[in-house]
Scaffold this active site. Structure first.
Site, short mmCIF file in Angstrom:
data_model
loop_
_atom_site.label_atom_id
_atom_site.label_comp_id
_atom_site.label_asym_id
_atom_site.label_seq_id
_atom_site.Cartn_x
_atom_site.Cartn_y
_atom_site.Cartn_z
N ASP A 21 13.90 -126.16 27.67
CA ASP A 21 13.62 -125.52 26.39
C ASP A 21 13.89 -126.45 25.21
OD1 ASP A 21 12.76 -123.39 24.85
OD2 ASP A 21 14.76 -122.56 24.61
N HIS A 38 5.58 -131.00 23.67
CA HIS A 38 5.39 -130.72 25.11
C HIS A 38 5.10 -132.02 25.86
CE1 HIS A 38 5.77 -126.51 24.48
NE2 HIS A 38 4.62 -126.33 23.84
N SER A 66 6.35 -119.50 31.14
CA SER A 66 6.79 -118.17 31.59
C SER A 66 5.68 -117.14 31.40
CB SER A 66 8.02 -117.74 30.78
OG SER A 66 7.64 -117.36 29.47
N GLU A 68 5.92 -114.63 29.71
CA GLU A 68 5.98 -114.26 28.29
C GLU A 68 5.31 -115.31 27.39
OE1 GLU A 68 8.52 -114.03 30.43
OE2 GLU A 68 8.67 -111.84 30.49
N ARG A 72 1.97 -116.89 23.15
CA ARG A 72 1.96 -117.98 22.16
C ARG A 72 0.54 -118.20 21.62
NH1 ARG A 72 6.53 -122.44 23.53
NH2 ARG A 72 8.16 -120.91 23.90
N LEU A 133 12.12 -134.89 48.15
CA LEU A 133 12.45 -133.85 47.17
C LEU A 133 11.32 -132.83 47.17
CD1 LEU A 133 14.04 -132.84 44.54
CD2 LEU A 133 12.39 -134.20 43.25
#
Ligand code: IPE
Ligand code: IPE
Ligand code: MG
Length: 242
Positions: A21, A38, A66, A68, A72, A133
């Protein structure tokens, strides 16, 4: 649903998750466009992924978008979509070279045919039986809807007679959930806010949670290593009297 789950018992710190964030505030502070924030964020992802390989972390689960975040502005969402495409094409060759297995989860369908195809190709191209990974990217993900979807799936399986009520337990729930790793050891959130924002609600049930004030584009591998060091000092009691 039903990604292969990886063994979570072998070392102390296996599964790390990050809520990345602060890109917007970083862009604003540097008088740049949101999308440039970003973009800087993607660079940091690259550095942290490399460090996870060095540190022999089993899985890194990152919150990229997300459920949510659909609220945006369209211009920001379009910028993020372009960045996803760019990040995949820029980074997949190195991920293959480093044996990093890439896995996307969340409501990928909503990102459209182009991104669906690129994600599917990237997942196929980075697939390896012996990953250094596992890199899980949450896209259009929401923890509450994950729990509801998992519940619906299990109800359906029960209704069809494929499972009995006794089969439904925490292990099965974790396996059926769309999240590739069902037990997260450490959640790191940058940007200074102290909340989960609907991330990994089931999987982070016993995670250590670290809130870092730095904005994500300013987060460095040294900051990450400091988090891992401080994790090592934590006594994980899991409710026991030690
Ligand atoms: C996180 O950074 C990245 C995404 C949510 C895609 P933000 O864009 O939320 O950054 P802030 O919180 O506005 O600074
Ligand atoms: C969480 O950040 C989501 C991601 C990092 C992708 P947000 O910026 O969307 O969360 P809130 O709005 O602060 O809760
Ligand atoms: Mg934010």
């Amino acid at each position: 649903m039903g990604h292969p789950k990886i063994n979570t018992e072998s070392t102390l710190l296996n599964n790390v998750a990050i809520i990345m964030d602060g890109n917007g505030r970083w862009a604003k502070a540097n008088k740049l466009k949101i999308t440039q924030g970003h973009e800087r964020g993607v660079r940091v992802v690259k550095e942290i992924v490399q460090e996870c390989v060095i540190q022999k972390i089993t899985s890194l689960t990152i919150y990229a978008f997300s459920s949510e975040n659909w609220s945006r502005p369209e211009s920001e969402i379009n910028g993020i979509k372009k960045l996803i495409v760019k990040a995949i094409s820029d980074q997949v060759p190195e991920l293959i070279e480093k044996r990093v297995l890439l896995n996307f989860f969340g409501d990928i369908e909503s990102f459209g045919a182009n991104i669906i195809k690129r994600i599917s190709d990237a997942q196929n191209n980075t697939y390896t039986k012996d990953p250094s990974l596992q890199l899980n990217v949450a896209l259009g993900y929401g923890g509450r809807s994950d729990i509801v979807n998992t519940t619906k799936f299990l109800a359906q399986e029960f209704k069809q007679g494929n499972i009995s009520l006794d089969n439904i337990n925490e292990d099965l729930f974790g396996k059926v959930s769309e999240v590739p790793n069902d037990k997260i050891d450490l959640v790191i959130r940058t940007g200074g806010d102290k909340r989960l924002s609907n991330f990994l609600l089931f999987q982070a049930a016993y995670a250590e949670i670290m809130f870092i004030d730095k904005l994500w584009p300013d987060f460095t591998k040294e900051d990450f290593i400091a988090c891992l060091e401080s994790f090592k000092k934590v006594e994980r009691r899991f409710g026991k009297r030690i």
